[in-house]
Each structure stands twice: as structure tokens, then as C-alpha cells.
Scaffold this active site. Structure first.
Site, PDB file in Angstrom:
ATOM      1  N   LYS A 125       1.024  -1.142  -0.084  1.00 55.05           N
ATOM      2  CA  LYS A 125      -0.031  -0.009   0.053  1.00 55.05           C
ATOM      3  C   LYS A 125       0.839   1.153  -0.201  1.00 55.05           C
ATOM      4  O   LYS A 125       2.042   1.072   0.451  1.00 55.05           O
ATOM      5  CB  LYS A 125      -0.752  -0.022   1.223  1.00 55.05           C
ATOM      6  N   ASP A 165      -7.243   4.377  -4.420  1.00 52.12           N
ATOM      7  CA  ASP A 165      -7.841   4.129  -3.181  1.00 52.12           C
ATOM      8  C   ASP A 165      -8.499   5.627  -2.945  1.00 52.12           C
ATOM      9  O   ASP A 165      -8.756   6.492  -3.763  1.00 52.12           O
ATOM     10  CB  ASP A 165      -6.765   3.784  -2.099  1.00 52.12           C
TER      11      ASP A 165
HETATM   12  P1  NDP Z   1     -13.050   7.868  -2.660  1.00 53.34           P
HETATM   13  O1  NDP Z   1     -11.911   8.776  -2.578  1.00 53.34           O
HETATM   14  O2  NDP Z   1     -13.559   7.660  -4.173  1.00 53.34           O
HETATM   15  O3  NDP Z   1     -14.154   8.176  -1.817  1.00 53.34           O
HETATM   16  C1  NDP Z   1     -14.015   8.362  -0.515  1.00 53.34           C
HETATM   17  C2  NDP Z   1     -15.161   8.617   0.166  1.00 53.34           C
HETATM   18  O4  NDP Z   1     -15.227   8.451   1.586  1.00 53.34           O
HETATM   19  C3  NDP Z   1     -15.886  10.087  -0.131  1.00 53.34           C
HETATM   20  O5  NDP Z   1     -17.166  10.099  -0.035  1.00 53.34           O
HETATM   21  C4  NDP Z   1     -15.045  10.724   1.166  1.00 53.34           C
HETATM   22  O6  NDP Z   1     -15.592  12.117   1.578  1.00 53.34           O
HETATM   23  C5  NDP Z   1     -15.376   9.951   2.381  1.00 53.34           C
HETATM   24  N1  NDP Z   1     -14.302   9.982   3.352  1.00 53.34           N
HETATM   25  C6  NDP Z   1     -12.808   9.779   2.906  1.00 53.34           C
HETATM   26  N2  NDP Z   1     -12.198   9.854   4.055  1.00 53.34           N
HETATM   27  C7  NDP Z   1     -12.807  10.494   4.935  1.00 53.34           C
HETATM   28  C8  NDP Z   1     -12.856  10.840   6.232  1.00 53.34           C
HETATM   29  N3  NDP Z   1     -11.767  11.003   6.843  1.00 53.34           N
HETATM   30  N4  NDP Z   1     -13.783  11.253   7.055  1.00 53.34           N
HETATM   31  C9  NDP Z   1     -15.273  11.199   6.348  1.00 53.34           C
HETATM   32  N5  NDP Z   1     -15.524  10.851   4.990  1.00 53.34           N
HETATM   33  C10 NDP Z   1     -14.426  10.455   4.476  1.00 53.34           C
HETATM   34  O7  NDP Z   1     -12.495   6.589  -2.392  1.00 53.34           O
HETATM   35  P2  NDP Z   1     -12.976   5.145  -2.403  1.00 53.34           P
HETATM   36  O8  NDP Z   1     -14.420   5.221  -2.719  1.00 53.34           O
HETATM   37  O9  NDP Z   1     -12.109   4.526  -3.520  1.00 53.34           O
HETATM   38  O10 NDP Z   1     -12.607   4.178  -1.135  1.00 53.34           O
HETATM   39  C11 NDP Z   1     -13.560   4.060   0.017  1.00 53.34           C
HETATM   40  C12 NDP Z   1     -12.929   3.170   0.921  1.00 53.34           C
HETATM   41  O11 NDP Z   1     -13.013   1.844   0.358  1.00 53.34           O
HETATM   42  C13 NDP Z   1     -11.733   3.377   1.294  1.00 53.34           C
HETATM   43  O12 NDP Z   1     -11.657   2.627   2.861  1.00 53.34           O
HETATM   44  C14 NDP Z   1     -10.741   2.544   0.627  1.00 53.34           C
HETATM   45  O13 NDP Z   1      -9.476   2.197   1.283  1.00 53.34           O
HETATM   46  C15 NDP Z   1     -11.653   1.295   0.305  1.00 53.34           C
HETATM   47  N6  NDP Z   1     -11.421   0.514  -0.740  1.00 53.34           N
HETATM   48  C16 NDP Z   1     -11.090   0.930  -1.878  1.00 53.34           C
HETATM   49  C17 NDP Z   1     -11.119   0.133  -3.147  1.00 53.34           C
HETATM   50  C18 NDP Z   1     -11.132   0.859  -4.678  1.00 53.34           C
HETATM   51  O14 NDP Z   1     -11.155  -0.200  -5.455  1.00 53.34           O
HETATM   52  N7  NDP Z   1     -11.210   2.052  -4.855  1.00 53.34           N
HETATM   53  C19 NDP Z   1     -10.819  -1.143  -3.024  1.00 53.34           C
HETATM   54  C20 NDP Z   1     -11.017  -1.722  -1.711  1.00 53.34           C
HETATM   55  C21 NDP Z   1     -11.399  -0.867  -0.718  1.00 53.34           C
HETATM   56  P3  NDP Z   1     -14.977  13.313   0.789  1.00 53.34           P
HETATM   57  O15 NDP Z   1     -14.997  13.368  -0.382  1.00 53.34           O
HETATM   58  O16 NDP Z   1     -15.685  14.378   1.575  1.00 53.34           O
HETATM   59  O17 NDP Z   1     -13.503  13.261   1.586  1.00 53.34           O
HETATM   60  O1  2IT Z   2      -7.850  -1.556  -0.771  1.00 56.11           O
HETATM   61  C1  2IT Z   2      -7.806  -1.989  -1.858  1.00 56.11           C
HETATM   62  O2  2IT Z   2      -8.107  -3.102  -2.038  1.00 56.11           O
HETATM   63  C2  2IT Z   2      -7.584  -1.129  -2.981  1.00 56.11           C
HETATM   64  N1  2IT Z   2      -7.540   0.132  -2.999  1.00 56.11           N
HETATM   65  C3  2IT Z   2      -7.628  -1.675  -4.380  1.00 56.11           C
HETATM   66  C4  2IT Z   2      -6.072  -2.188  -4.580  1.00 56.11           C
HETATM   67  C5  2IT Z   2      -5.868  -2.626  -6.217  1.00 56.11           C
HETATM   68  O3  2IT Z   2      -4.605  -2.916  -6.267  1.00 56.11           O
HETATM   69  O4  2IT Z   2      -6.571  -2.613  -6.885  1.00 56.11           O
END
Ligand code: NDP
Ligand code: 2IT
Length: 445
Positions: A125, A165
Site C-alpha cells: 500500500k 484508493d
Molecule cells: P473515494 O476517494 O472515491 O471516496 C471516498 C469517500 O469517503 C468520499 O465520499 C469521502 O468524502 C469519504 N471519506 C474519505 N475519508 C473520509 C474521512 N476521513 N471522513 C469522512 N469521510 C471520508 O475513495 P474510494 O471509494 O475508492 O474508497 C473508499 C473506501 O474503500 C476506503 O476505505 C478504501 O480504502 C476502500 N477500498 C477502495 C477500493 C477501490 O477499489 N477504490 C478497493 C477496496 C477498498 P470526501 O469526498 O468528503 O472526502
Molecule cells: O484497498 C484496496 O484493495 C484497494 N484500494 C484496491 C487495490 C488494487 O490494487 O486494486
């Protein structure tokens, strides 16, 4: 003192300033007691000591110039945690809260998640404390180029393959890929989540949210139920939340909440995803705009209410770590929640997660439930290696197969160790076993 207790005591001493990492590591280690305390093989080769220590931790300076000509300096990280079963694989997070504790917790979780996918990917990561919010496209590009100028010397298609992420989506992956290609003079599948005209996989954008819903759907199938007519609370409004919402709606469920860092929207008639996509993906705006477009929706600012107080059947936290605490868990249970599926990484505090398990709420931990994203990233790597691209339906079918398999693997592991329905235990043990065997096979490295 048992082997696991010794490891935990040592970790707490060495990493006292890393609360998120300790939280993630202790949860896994506690689950592994039933496996490693009775079999001395693990202790004899210091397997857990090696597992909790990253193979490599890289921290670097990221200097860039903002639109006003001022030089800015951010901190960059890549933690290459474990390569026992494949090249390091895991996302990059750009958010002001990023620090070594957060990157280590995410990298550590990634080891077991990637193992659960059944695909050959190790755990890693990275990220930066850079805040993309409010920055121009030009500033984001300058930052991404500076970040990749250093990161490129540590990664490669057979070494370490980052992805997105929080704060890293298609735009950022594009800027970083361009810079990697320019420096290396090589067009390689070194990042996943790429654009569809330059090596990206169909369905990768949707994969994490869809995968989460496929896992919950498979569980519902096993109890003769479905998403039809269920009220669902989703937090976040980014990549994972948006595509989880899309799939729940397709399956006949009613998503009634979404959040961002400013607060949450409650729309009992059902979230309008076109409005959300316009606000979040086109305008890069705030959820506060949603209520002005839908008169029957309410927006509550952070501090004036909790999204988890809204009565629902299913809760899918998809924003960030520790966003759902013990009080939230109690409120959800009191209001009748039956299933909690983690789209985010570690969104439930440990006491909240334990509370769900104790109270027989079906609880799907992030390292299992959100594995569809990285699983589809591994499918993108396969397509890049064979220089072919598969159809949306083909990738989506493989994603669904991966999620169904993970559900049954963690369910079987929980049963095998006498804790039927404890998917935290099931996921940690099933993920661990494959990595541990590979480490045993490969000797003391
Ligand atoms: P994005 O940046 O697309 O969206 C993040 C969302 O979460 C936004 O709505 C954001 O609000 C909110 N958010 C982030 N940080 C905070 C915080 N500290 N407090 C309140 N709200 C917060 O990210 P993803 O959708 O890609 O990721 C969301 C989660 O999913 C994370 O935990 C990530 O690690 C996990 N994840 C993502 C994967 C992927 O493929 N993208 C795969 C597996 C897990 P704001 O815009 O106001 O910051
Ligand atoms: O938390 C996660 O699994 C991710 N942000 C996606 C990682 C990836 O390599 O697709």
C-alpha cells in the site's frame, strides 16, 4: 505467554505510535491463535515476526509547484509488505490524514485480502498526505508526476503494481502512468485502474462496490432471501459507495443514505444516483448540493447526527477507517440491522465489529467484502500480460465468481474452527493459511 501474546506485546512496544496498524494487526493475530498456538512449526521459523514486519518501507519527499508558483512539499509512502504469493499489490491513498500507521494498516490488511482473492498477488500500500480537494487539474498533475518520479524506481509489472484508493481515481492513475512511461520508456501494466483505451480493464471501476454487493447477495441466497425491498444505508459517496449503490438498486434494494466528510444525506424514497454521480464524478462537489435538488431528502452536517441512526436492514460502510463505532453498532442493532458489509477498509472500530459478531449480525469484514476491487485489478494484470482485453460481461462474471468463492471459503473456515458465522475469524484464517504456506515453502527470507 502464548506465541500470539508475545507477538502482540512486542508489536505494542515497537509501534506504540501507530494505532491503526496495531488495531489491524491485533485483530488478525487474535484470530490466528487457534491455528498457530497449537502448531509449533510457525514459532520455530518466526513466521509471525516476519509477517508483521513489512519487507520494505519506503518514505520519500514529493516536491511540486502549485498554480501560484509556490513550492509545496508532501510526504510519499510505499509499504511493500509481503511478496510470498505474488508481486506487491495495493492502492495509493491521497488524503491529508495519511501517515505511516495508516499505510501500514492498509498494507497489512491487503496481504490477507489479496490471498482471499485466490489470485497471485502479494500485499502492499502507498500514498501521500497530499489533499486533492480544491486543487486544479494542473496541480494534481504536477503532484502526480512528482510522486511517480520517485515511486517509479521501486515498482514494476512483476515487482509492485499500485492502483487507486481514497483520492486516487482515473485522473490520478492517468497522470502517474504517463510519468512512469515517460521515465522508463516502457508501456507496461505497472498500475491498475487504467483508462480503457490504454490497458485498463472493463468493470474495474465498478468492481469494489459490485463485489461487496455480490458477497452479501450470495449470503442472502444461502438463507433464501434477497436484496429486494431491503432498506440499505451506505456511507461514502466515492468510487466504492457509488457502485455499491448502483448494484443494490439493480437488485431491488433501496439505498437511503450516503455521506461525505461534511455530513450525510437521508433520502427515504431512495438515493438518486444520477444526481450523486453528477455532483461527485462530474463537479467533484459536496453532498450538501443533493438536498437542494431533491426536496424530500434531508442533509445533516457532521456533528448534527449519525448516518448509522437511520433504521435499515443492511449497512454498507464505504468511506474510511473507524467511521462506525460501538454506539453506532448499538443504534443499528436496536433499529433492526441484520447485515453489515464493509466496503471500506476497517470502517468498524474493533469493539463495534465484536459487538456485531456477539449479537449475531452477519458481519462481512473489509478484507473479504471489498476484495473485488483488487481481484479485478489482478484480472487487469492478466489482460495486460496477454495484451488482450476481455468483455465487461466476462470480467464481471469472474468478479462475481471470486466474491462467491470468498464467501464460501470464509464461511467454511469459520465452521472448521468452531465459530460458525464469525467471518472475521474465517477471513483472517483463510487469508493467512495460503500466505503462511508460501512463506514456509520459501525458507527464511
Ligand atoms: P473515494 O476517494 O472515491 O471516496 C471516498 C469517500 O469517503 C468520499 O465520499 C469521502 O468524502 C469519504 N471519506 C474519505 N475519508 C473520509 C474521512 N476521513 N471522513 C469522512 N469521510 C471520508 O475513495 P474510494 O471509494 O475508492 O474508497 C473508499 C473506501 O474503500 C476506503 O476505505 C478504501 O480504502 C476502500 N477500498 C477502495 C477500493 C477501490 O477499489 N477504490 C478497493 C477496496 C477498498 P470526501 O469526498 O468528503 O472526502
Ligand atoms: O484497498 C484496496 O484493495 C484497494 N484500494 C484496491 C487495490 C488494487 O490494487 O486494486
Amino acid at each position: 505467554m502464548s506465541y500470539v501474546d508475545k507477538i502482540i506485546a512486542d508489536l505494542e512496544k515497537k509501534n506504540a505510535d501507530q494505532p491503526e496498524f496495531l488495531q489491524a494487526a491485533k485483530e488478525v493475530l487474535n484470530s490466528l491463535r487457534v491455528v498457530v498456538d497449537s502448531d509449533k512449526t510457525y514459532e520455530s521459523v518466526a513466521l509471525l515476526e516476519r509477517l508483521v514486519e513489512p519487507e520494505r518501507t519506503i518514505q520519500f519527499r514529493v516536491p511540486w509547484v502549485d498554480d501560484s508558483g509556490k513550492v509545496q512539499v508532501n510526504r510519499g509512502y510505499r509499504v511493500e509488505y509481503n511478496s510470498a504469493i505474488g508481486p506487491y499489490k495495493g492502492g495509493l491513498r491521497f488524503h491529508p490524514s495519511v501517515n505511516l500507521s495508516i499505510i501500514k494498516f492498509l498494507g497489512f490488511e491487503q496481504i490477507f485480502k489479496n490471498s482471499l482473492t485466490g489470485l497471485p498477488i502479494g500485499g502492499g500500500k502507498g500514498g501521500s498526505d497530499f489533499d486533492p480537494k480544491g486543487k486544479s487539474d494542473n496541480e494534481v498533475m504536477s503532484f502526480c508526476q512528482a510522486f511517480m518520479t520517485e515511486l517509479q524506481r521501486h515498482i514494476g509489472p512483476d515487482t509492485d503494481v499500485p492502483a487507486g484508493d481514497i483520492g486516487v481515481g482515473g485522473r490520478e492513475i492517468g497522470f502517474m502512468f504517463g510519468q512512469y512511461k515517460r521515465i522508463k520508456n516502457a508501456f507496461q501494466g505497472v498500475l491498475t485502474g487504467k483508462g480503457l483505451t490504454w490497458g485498463g480493464s472493463l468493470a474495474r471501476t465498478e468492481a469494489t462496490g459490485y463485489g461487496l454487493v455480490y458477497m452479501v447477495e450470495e449470503y442472502l441466497n444461502t438463507i433464501g432471501d434477497s436484496f429486494k425491498g431491503k432498506n440499505v444505508a451506505i456511507s461514502g459517496s466515492g468510487n466504492v459507495a457509488i457502485f455499491a449503490t448502483q448494484k443494490v438498486q439493480e437488485l431491488g434494494g433501496n439505498v437511503i443514505t450516503m455521506t461525505d466528510s461534511n455530513g450525510f444525506v437521508h433520502h427515504p424514497a431512495g438515493i438518486n444516483l444520477d444526481t450523486i454521480k453528477h455532483i461527485k464524478l462530474v463537479k467533484r462537489g459536496r453532498l450538501t448540493d443533493y438536498a437542494s435538488k431533491h426536496g424530500d431528502a434531508v442533509h445533516k452536517e457532521t456533528g448534527t447526527g449519525r448516518v448509522w441512526d437511520v433504521p435499515v436492514d443492511i449497512a454498507l460502510p464505504c468511506a474510511t477507517q473507524n467511521e462506525l463505532n460501538l454506539n453506532d453498532a448499538k443504534a443499528l442493532l436496536k433499529n433492526g440491522v441484520k447485515i453489515v458489509g464493509e466496503g471500506a477498509n476497517m470502517p468498524s472500530t474493533q469493539d463495534a465489529a465484536d459487538f456485531f459478531i456477539e449479537n449475531k449480525v452477519s458481519f462481512f469484514p473489509g478484507k473479504a467484502a471489498n476484495a473485488g476491487g483488487v481481484g479485478t485489478s489482478a484480472l487487469e494484470m492478466s489482460q495486460n500480460s496477454e495484451r488482450l482485453s476481455w468483455s465487461f460481461d466476462e470480467v464481471n462474471a469472474k468478479l462475481k465468481g471470486i466474491m462467491v468463492d470468498i464467501f464460501h471459503n470464509i464461511d467454511d473456515a469459520a465452521k472448521e474452527y468452531g465459530e460458525d458465522g464469525n467471518y472475521i475469524l474465517g477471513a483472517n484464517i483463510a487469508g493467512f493459511k495460503k500466505v503462511a504456506q508460501a512463506m514456509l515453502d520459501q525458507g527464511i527470507i
